[in-house]
Motif scaffolding. Structure first.
Motif, PDB file in Angstrom:
ATOM      1  N   HIS A  34      40.154 -10.289  16.800  1.00 25.43           N
ATOM      2  CA  HIS A  34      39.913 -10.825  15.424  1.00 25.43           C
ATOM      3  C   HIS A  34      40.612  -9.813  14.827  1.00 25.43           C
ATOM      4  N   ILE A  35      40.466 -10.009  13.415  1.00 22.82           N
ATOM      5  CA  ILE A  35      41.624  -8.881  12.411  1.00 22.82           C
ATOM      6  C   ILE A  35      41.686  -7.640  12.723  1.00 22.82           C
ATOM      7  N   ASN A  36      40.438  -7.068  13.124  1.00 22.04           N
ATOM      8  CA  ASN A  36      40.202  -5.477  13.373  1.00 22.04           C
ATOM      9  C   ASN A  36      40.430  -5.237  15.047  1.00 22.04           C
ATOM     10  N   GLY A  37      40.757  -6.068  15.731  1.00 22.83           N
ATOM     11  CA  GLY A  37      40.806  -5.624  17.245  1.00 22.83           C
ATOM     12  C   GLY A  37      40.253  -6.774  18.028  1.00 22.83           C
ATOM     13  N   GLY A  38      39.157  -6.438  18.920  1.00 19.13           N
ATOM     14  CA  GLY A  38      38.640  -7.336  20.042  1.00 19.13           C
ATOM     15  C   GLY A  38      37.235  -7.278  19.440  1.00 19.13           C
ATOM     16  N   TRP A  39      36.496  -8.386  20.131  1.00 16.21           N
ATOM     17  CA  TRP A  39      35.217  -8.529  20.099  1.00 16.21           C
ATOM     18  C   TRP A  39      34.665  -9.029  21.480  1.00 16.21           C
ATOM     19  N   PHE A  40      33.228  -9.232  21.555  1.00 20.08           N
ATOM     20  CA  PHE A  40      32.521  -9.345  22.627  1.00 20.08           C
ATOM     21  C   PHE A  40      31.238 -10.292  22.295  1.00 20.08           C
ATOM     22  N   ALA A  41      30.903 -11.209  22.797  1.00 22.03           N
ATOM     23  CA  ALA A  41      29.233 -11.871  22.664  1.00 22.03           C
ATOM     24  C   ALA A  41      29.049 -12.170  23.930  1.00 22.03           C
ATOM     25  N   HIS A  45      22.152 -12.935  26.082  1.00 23.76           N
ATOM     26  CA  HIS A  45      21.341 -11.730  25.882  1.00 23.76           C
ATOM     27  C   HIS A  45      21.330 -11.377  24.148  1.00 23.76           C
ATOM     28  N   GLY A  46      22.262 -12.344  23.693  1.00 20.32           N
ATOM     29  CA  GLY A  46      22.031 -12.365  22.025  1.00 20.32           C
ATOM     30  C   GLY A  46      22.476 -11.244  21.590  1.00 20.32           C
ATOM     31  N   VAL A  47      23.515 -10.574  22.068  1.00 16.72           N
ATOM     32  CA  VAL A  47      24.201  -9.488  21.622  1.00 16.72           C
ATOM     33  C   VAL A  47      25.835  -9.888  21.340  1.00 16.72           C
ATOM     34  N   SER A  48      26.343  -8.756  20.321  1.00 16.63           N
ATOM     35  CA  SER A  48      27.781  -8.975  20.310  1.00 16.63           C
ATOM     36  C   SER A  48      28.124  -7.674  19.688  1.00 16.63           C
ATOM     37  N   GLY A  49      29.547  -7.714  19.661  1.00 19.82           N
ATOM     38  CA  GLY A  49      30.224  -6.258  18.898  1.00 19.82           C
ATOM     39  C   GLY A  49      31.482  -6.211  18.979  1.00 19.82           C
ATOM     40  N   ASN A  50      32.174  -5.016  18.629  1.00 16.64           N
ATOM     41  CA  ASN A  50      33.468  -4.715  18.734  1.00 16.64           C
ATOM     42  C   ASN A  50      34.020  -4.053  20.014  1.00 16.64           C
ATOM     43  N   LEU A  51      35.471  -4.586  20.371  1.00 16.48           N
ATOM     44  CA  LEU A  51      35.959  -3.915  21.560  1.00 16.48           C
ATOM     45  C   LEU A  51      37.258  -3.305  20.987  1.00 16.48           C
ATOM     46  N   ALA A  52      37.903  -2.344  21.573  1.00 13.23           N
ATOM     47  CA  ALA A  52      38.923  -1.799  21.449  1.00 13.23           C
ATOM     48  C   ALA A  52      40.044  -2.835  22.153  1.00 13.23           C
TER      49      ALA A  52
END
Length: 187
Positions: A34-41, A45-52
């Motif tokens: 995405h615009i700021n780097g990576g993401w995961f979902a 387990h209903g979680v997500s967040g940013n990745l480098a």
């Protein structure tokens, strides 16, 4: 919708969807950019967040581990993401589309550095090839039995083709006399 409700639209991608089993649990992981780097979902387990960057195992382990409240699992998932990213980079490199000028430029670079390719080993399914000299590529099966060799008049072009996904035996490369080397011998 009001004009100020949507400020910007950014491009985002999903790279892979992975199902990872670890210590009796399953993790359905989707990741991308995405615009700021990576993401995961991790959807089951209903979680997500940013990745480098996908290869930054330490940072990604921390982010995934924090989201799951399990840093050991975060480490395993970050390692799998890094491995898939490396594999995808290799595939993209082999399949990249080059202009004819760029292709010729790269072949010329190989030609100028041909000494560095001597005795290089290239692995394929069921066999491997060794650049034996400026003109000869030797082929061996996985049991190290010699299959034969191909004499080429342009080793740099052959190396370029191999580096970009060519599979000499399965692609039917000829030895110059019209015969084709196979895993079972010459035909």
């Amino acid at each position: 919708m009001k004009e100020n409700d949507l400020t910007y639209v950014y491009e985002a991608t999903a790279r892979e969807e992975l199902s990872i089993d670890y210590e009796g649990s399953n993790y359905l992981v989707i990741y991308g950019t995405h615009i700021n780097g990576g993401w995961f979902a991790i959807i089951n387990h209903g979680v997500s967040g940013n990745l480098a960057g996908f290869d930054d195992v330490h940072y990604n382990e921390e982010q995934i581990g924090m989201a799951l409240n399990n840093y050991e699992v975060g480490n395993k998932i970050a390692i799998v993401i890094a491995a898939f990213d490396e594999m995808n980079k290799e595939i993209e490199m082999k399949n990249e589309k080059l202009s004819e000028d760029e292709k010729m430029k790269r072949i010329e670079e190989i030609r100028q550095n041909l000494d560095s390719y001597l005795y290089e080993v290239y692995s394929f399914d069921e066999y491997y090839a060794i650049i034996d000299s400026y003109e000869i590529i030797q082929f061996y099966n996985d049991d190290n039995e010699h299959l034969g060799c191909i004499v080429t008049d342009d080793m740099a072009s052959c190396i370029f083709d191999i580096l970009h996904g060519a599979d000499p035996i399965n692609d039917g490369w000829e030895d110059g006399t019209g015969q084709t080397l196979t895993l079972d011998g010459w035909h």
